[in-house]
Design an enzyme around this catalytic site. Structure first.
Site, PDB file in Angstrom:
ATOM      1  CG  HIS A 125      71.122 -45.187 -42.421  1.00 26.45           C
ATOM      2  ND1 HIS A 125      71.241 -45.347 -41.061  1.00 26.45           N
ATOM      3  CD2 HIS A 125      71.444 -43.885 -42.681  1.00 26.45           C
ATOM      4  CE1 HIS A 125      71.616 -44.189 -40.518  1.00 26.45           C
ATOM      5  NE2 HIS A 125      71.752 -43.290 -41.476  1.00 26.45           N
ATOM      6  CG  ASP A 162      77.135 -41.075 -40.504  1.00 24.35           C
ATOM      7  OD1 ASP A 162      77.418 -40.658 -41.640  1.00 24.35           O
ATOM      8  OD2 ASP A 162      76.037 -40.856 -39.938  1.00 24.35           O
ATOM      9  CG  HIS A 164      72.531 -40.218 -38.929  1.00 23.53           C
ATOM     10  ND1 HIS A 164      73.202 -39.403 -39.805  1.00 23.53           N
ATOM     11  CD2 HIS A 164      71.446 -39.542 -38.494  1.00 23.53           C
ATOM     12  CE1 HIS A 164      72.539 -38.239 -39.902  1.00 23.53           C
ATOM     13  NE2 HIS A 164      71.482 -38.298 -39.123  1.00 23.53           N
ATOM     14  CG  ASP A 245      76.582 -37.365 -40.521  1.00 27.17           C
ATOM     15  OD1 ASP A 245      77.455 -38.002 -39.897  1.00 27.17           O
ATOM     16  OD2 ASP A 245      75.633 -37.922 -41.108  1.00 27.17           O
TER      17      ASP A 245
HETATM   18 ZN   LIG Z   1      74.843 -39.742 -41.079  1.00 25.21          ZN
END
Ligand SMILES: [Zn+2]
Length: 309
Positions: A125, A162, A164, A245
């Site tokens: 991120h 991931d 995200h 995740d």
């Molecule tokens: Zn994540």
């Protein structure tokens, strides 16, 4: 060929606080899973601190110094609501990025076929000028740029499973046709980027998945969208943003993957790397917040990296 495992005790000392999901216990769970006898032949190496010159290929130098200066002498310092520093966070972040750089160098030198970096804080991120989402420096992007600038690779790919979207990696890669970024992620979800329409200069592939999507939709998206584009790109190195995740047990999102999906995805990436990249794969830990699922999933992932060697 050997598979390397890079980590450092400093990565256990970055502590964003007792109620924060990105806890030191995550890395302890991964390292405990990799203590099983089947992983005895992993070659363990201590991650060095990344050099400023390596980080600076992704983040402006004034940002690097601002982040390190924000590290508190005691207690906690918040960068944003999610991203919190403790006294050892700067050292942890330098080791996390340094792990990926060292792994790239070792694999390029032929010392190993693949490497897994068991590090935190995660990185995907972190945008060039902004730390966010538990991430300070973008470890995988720093590694990709190291591969290109220090080793002369013409095409470097990052694949991110991931749950995200790796907005930071996409932000660094999106206008650079020698870099490729592909991501499967739940959508909508934090950080809000990663629509299929975000394609960069033809070098970005986003596969957004709706909440409650499971193995079938994940594998379809991966097979139909990501693998053909990656094959056409012909990467000379494959990096993996290995967040776990999207597991069905994970508390931060609503995808329904399990360990077998991580085995499958890793096998596909290893096969592709064998075809185009001399088998060179460097993977680094991103998210994963259910400790049991995280340990088992990381083990499934590393097991495939080792079997490829
Ligand atoms: Zn994540």
């Amino acid at each position: 060929m050997t598979t390397l495992l890079y980590t450092h005790p400093a990565c256990l000392e970055h502590d964003p606080g007792p109620y924060h999901p990105e806890s030191p216990a995550r890395l302890r769970a991964v390292l405990a899973a990799l203590e099983a006898p089947e992983f005895a032949r992993l070659e363990r190496r201590e991650a060095p601190e990344a050099a400023r010159d390596d980080i600076a290929r992704v983040h402006p130098r004034r940002f690097i110094e601002r982040m390190l200066a924000a590290v508190p002498a005691s207690g906690h310092a918040g960068i944003d609501a999610d991203t919190v520093l403790s006294p050892q966070s700067g050292r942890a972040a330098l080791r996390a990025a340094g792990a990926v750089v060292a792994a790239i160098d070792a694999v390029m030198a032929g010392e190993a076929g693949s490497a897994f970096c068991a590090v935190r804080p995660p990185g995907h991120h972190a945008e060039p000028g902004r730390a966010m989402g538990f991430c300070l420096f973008n470890n995988v992007a720093i590694g990709a740029l190291r591969a290109r600038e220090a080793h002369g690779l013409a095409r470097v790919a990052v694949v991110d499973f991931d749950v995200h979207h790796g907005n930071g990696t996409q932000a660094r890669f999106c206008d650079d046709a020698s870099l490729f970024y592909a991501s499967t992620h739940q959508f909508p979800l934090y950080p809000g980027t990663g629509a299929a329409s975000e394609t960069g200069v033809g070098n970005i592939v986003n596969v957004p998945l709706p909440p409650m999507a499971g193995s079938r939709q994940f594998r379809l998206g991966f097979s139909r969208e990501i693998l053909p584009a990656l094959d056409a790109f012909r990467p000379e190195m494959v990096l993996i943003s290995a967040g776990f995740d999207a597991h069905r047990s994970d508390p931060l999102a609503q995808l329904l993957l399990d360990e077998s999906d991580y085995t499958w995805a890793t096998e596909e990436l290893v096969a592709l790397a064998r075809n185009h990249a001399g088998g060179r794969v460097v993977s680094t830990l991103e998210g994963g917040y259910d400790l049991a699922a995280l340990g088992a999933s990381a083990a499934a992932h590393v097991r495939v990296l080792m079997s490829a060697g």
